[in-house]
Design a protein around this motif. Structure first.
Motif, PDB file in Angstrom:
ATOM      1  N   PRO A   1       0.783  -1.240  -0.005  1.00  0.00           N
ATOM      2  CA  PRO A   1       0.048   0.070   0.144  1.00  0.00           C
ATOM      3  C   PRO A   1       0.934   1.296  -0.005  1.00  0.00           C
ATOM      4  N   GLU A   2       1.901   1.186   0.632  1.00  0.00           N
ATOM      5  CA  GLU A   2       2.866   2.299   0.772  1.00  0.00           C
ATOM      6  C   GLU A   2       3.541   2.597  -0.583  1.00  0.00           C
ATOM      7  N   HIS A   3       3.693   1.716  -1.132  1.00  0.00           N
ATOM      8  CA  HIS A   3       4.331   1.773  -2.799  1.00  0.00           C
ATOM      9  C   HIS A   3       3.317   2.444  -3.610  1.00  0.00           C
ATOM     10  N   GLY A   4       2.139   1.906  -3.628  1.00  0.00           N
ATOM     11  CA  GLY A   4       0.948   2.558  -4.366  1.00  0.00           C
ATOM     12  C   GLY A   4       0.858   3.884  -4.103  1.00  0.00           C
ATOM     13  N   ALA A   5       0.745   4.251  -2.876  1.00  0.00           N
ATOM     14  CA  ALA A   5       0.543   5.752  -2.368  1.00  0.00           C
ATOM     15  C   ALA A   5       1.507   6.610  -2.702  1.00  0.00           C
ATOM     16  N   VAL A   6       2.823   6.318  -2.380  1.00  0.00           N
ATOM     17  CA  VAL A   6       3.852   6.979  -3.001  1.00  0.00           C
ATOM     18  C   VAL A   6       3.913   7.182  -4.495  1.00  0.00           C
ATOM     19  N   THR A   7       3.857   6.115  -5.202  1.00  0.00           N
ATOM     20  CA  THR A   7       3.883   6.401  -6.597  1.00  0.00           C
ATOM     21  C   THR A   7       2.729   7.266  -7.225  1.00  0.00           C
ATOM     22  N   ARG A   8       1.473   7.084  -6.717  1.00  0.00           N
ATOM     23  CA  ARG A   8       0.533   7.952  -7.105  1.00  0.00           C
ATOM     24  C   ARG A   8       0.484   9.390  -6.905  1.00  0.00           C
ATOM     25  N   ARG A   9       0.941   9.649  -5.465  1.00  0.00           N
ATOM     26  CA  ARG A   9       1.452  10.881  -5.307  1.00  0.00           C
ATOM     27  C   ARG A   9       2.513  11.517  -5.898  1.00  0.00           C
ATOM     28  N   LEU A  10       3.520  10.990  -6.305  1.00  0.00           N
ATOM     29  CA  LEU A  10       4.667  11.343  -6.910  1.00  0.00           C
ATOM     30  C   LEU A  10       4.108  11.745  -8.365  1.00  0.00           C
ATOM     31  N   ALA A  11       3.525  10.584  -9.031  1.00  0.00           N
ATOM     32  CA  ALA A  11       2.989  11.134 -10.492  1.00  0.00           C
ATOM     33  C   ALA A  11       2.041  12.212 -10.445  1.00  0.00           C
ATOM     34  N   ILE A  12       1.187  12.464  -9.606  1.00  0.00           N
ATOM     35  CA  ILE A  12       0.581  13.558  -9.416  1.00  0.00           C
ATOM     36  C   ILE A  12       1.149  14.808  -9.271  1.00  0.00           C
ATOM     37  N   ARG A  13       2.238  14.948  -8.495  1.00  0.00           N
ATOM     38  CA  ARG A  13       2.864  16.183  -8.467  1.00  0.00           C
ATOM     39  C   ARG A  13       3.962  16.359  -9.587  1.00  0.00           C
ATOM     40  N   LEU A  14       4.405  15.283 -10.235  1.00  0.00           N
ATOM     41  CA  LEU A  14       5.021  15.571 -11.565  1.00  0.00           C
ATOM     42  C   LEU A  14       4.208  15.834 -12.551  1.00  0.00           C
ATOM     43  N   ASP A  15       3.209  15.427 -12.746  1.00  0.00           N
ATOM     44  CA  ASP A  15       2.179  15.985 -13.971  1.00  0.00           C
ATOM     45  C   ASP A  15       1.855  17.516 -13.458  1.00  0.00           C
ATOM     46  N   ALA A  16       1.678  17.791 -12.203  1.00  0.00           N
ATOM     47  CA  ALA A  16       1.226  19.373 -11.891  1.00  0.00           C
ATOM     48  C   ALA A  16       2.658  20.252 -12.296  1.00  0.00           C
ATOM     49  N   ALA A  17       3.899  19.565 -12.207  1.00  0.00           N
ATOM     50  CA  ALA A  17       4.959  20.497 -12.269  1.00  0.00           C
ATOM     51  C   ALA A  17       5.179  20.377 -14.159  1.00  0.00           C
ATOM     52  N   ARG A  18       4.743  19.686 -14.641  1.00  0.00           N
ATOM     53  CA  ARG A  18       4.918  19.447 -16.298  1.00  0.00           C
ATOM     54  C   ARG A  18       4.569  20.424 -16.969  1.00  0.00           C
ATOM     55  N   PRO A  19       5.474  21.473 -17.915  1.00  0.00           N
ATOM     56  CA  PRO A  19       4.919  22.450 -18.481  1.00  0.00           C
ATOM     57  C   PRO A  19       3.880  21.924 -19.661  1.00  0.00           C
ATOM     58  N   ALA A  20       3.296  22.911 -20.191  1.00  0.00           N
ATOM     59  CA  ALA A  20       2.254  22.747 -21.387  1.00  0.00           C
ATOM     60  C   ALA A  20       3.214  22.537 -22.701  1.00  0.00           C
ATOM     61  N   GLN A  21       4.343  22.901 -22.770  1.00  0.00           N
ATOM     62  CA  GLN A  21       5.297  22.935 -24.211  1.00  0.00           C
ATOM     63  C   GLN A  21       6.530  22.710 -23.661  1.00  0.00           C
ATOM     64  N   PRO A  22       7.367  21.730 -24.109  1.00  0.00           N
ATOM     65  CA  PRO A  22       7.154  20.626 -25.161  1.00  0.00           C
ATOM     66  C   PRO A  22       5.960  19.732 -24.454  1.00  0.00           C
ATOM     67  N   CYS A  23       5.137  19.096 -25.675  1.00  0.00           N
ATOM     68  CA  CYS A  23       4.356  18.084 -25.055  1.00  0.00           C
ATOM     69  C   CYS A  23       5.064  17.051 -24.472  1.00  0.00           C
ATOM     70  N   MET A  24       4.748  16.713 -23.146  1.00  0.00           N
ATOM     71  CA  MET A  24       5.167  15.618 -22.347  1.00  0.00           C
ATOM     72  C   MET A  24       3.829  15.035 -21.626  1.00  0.00           C
ATOM     73  N   ARG A  25       4.061  13.610 -21.241  1.00  0.00           N
ATOM     74  CA  ARG A  25       3.057  13.179 -20.505  1.00  0.00           C
ATOM     75  C   ARG A  25       3.930  12.227 -19.286  1.00  0.00           C
ATOM     76  N   VAL A  26       3.071  12.260 -18.060  1.00  0.00           N
ATOM     77  CA  VAL A  26       3.393  11.400 -17.048  1.00  0.00           C
ATOM     78  C   VAL A  26       2.279  10.377 -16.933  1.00  0.00           C
ATOM     79  N   SER A  27       2.823   9.105 -16.720  1.00  0.00           N
ATOM     80  CA  SER A  27       1.798   8.104 -16.703  1.00  0.00           C
ATOM     81  C   SER A  27       2.463   7.009 -15.678  1.00  0.00           C
ATOM     82  N   THR A  28       1.551   6.331 -15.082  1.00  0.00           N
ATOM     83  CA  THR A  28       2.004   5.199 -14.241  1.00  0.00           C
ATOM     84  C   THR A  28       1.429   3.898 -14.940  1.00  0.00           C
ATOM     85  N   GLY A  29       2.312   2.898 -14.728  1.00  0.00           N
ATOM     86  CA  GLY A  29       1.996   1.698 -15.136  1.00  0.00           C
ATOM     87  C   GLY A  29       1.899   1.304 -16.572  1.00  0.00           C
TER      88      GLY A  29
END
Length: 176
Positions: free
Chosen positions: A26-54
């Protein structure tokens, strides 16, 4: 591609050999999800990039002449936007693995070598075990001539990235 989705999510394939991937804690899942959300929030609009899990990262350099495929499924992938239906290693800018006791050797030895050989520029290893959850994050950068990773930073309280885009994430934001 012909495997049922519930089976595909449990395996990775290296040189045509199926590798079983146990589910994380459960800790693995929680950290993965929260880190992905924060990376996605920091991602600039350009150039086009995606942040995905799994998402499967299909290897190109490791593909054998007989067509045998290889793919790994990093916990988090940051990659260039493409028109491809699959994510190929050549488009990955950074991959992240959250290390657990069951995945420790694979994440720190096998995947470290495989992702580097495929030319993925940056690799983060997230180590659990601190309070709230994180102990440290190791940041590796690709040494292009040798196709190996070099440890460039060990983050202890906060992840501060310059690439593939600037991000600043306190470890406290990833736990509880």
């Amino acid at each position: 591609d012909g495997l049922p989705d519930h089976v595909r999510k449990l395996i990775e394939v290296i040189d045509g050999n199926v590798v079983f991937c146990p589910a994380g804690t459960p800790e693995h899942g929680a950290v993965t999800r929260r880190l992905a959300i924060r990376l996605d929030a920091a991602r600039p609009a350009q150039p086009c990039m995606r942040v995905s899990t799994g998402v499967d990262v299909h290897f190109v350099k490791r593909r054998r002449s007989d067509g045998t495929l290889s793919f790994r499924r990093p916990d988090i992938s940051v990659y260039r936007c493409t028109e491809d239906d699959m994510l190929f290693a050549r488009d990955a800018l950074m991959v992240v693995e959250v290390v657990t006791p069951a995945s420790g050797y694979t994440d720190t030895v096998d995947k470290l070598a495989e992702y580097a050989y495929e030319g993925i520029p940056q690799y983060l290893l997230v180590f659990l075990g601190g309070d709230p959850y994180l102990k440290m994050i190791q940041e590796y950068r690709l040494d292009w001539p040798s196709r190996t990773y070099r440890l460039t930073l060990t983050h202890m309280d906060e992840l501060i990235l310059k690439d593939p885009f600037p991000a600043r994430i306190a470890f406290g934001e990833l736990g509880n």
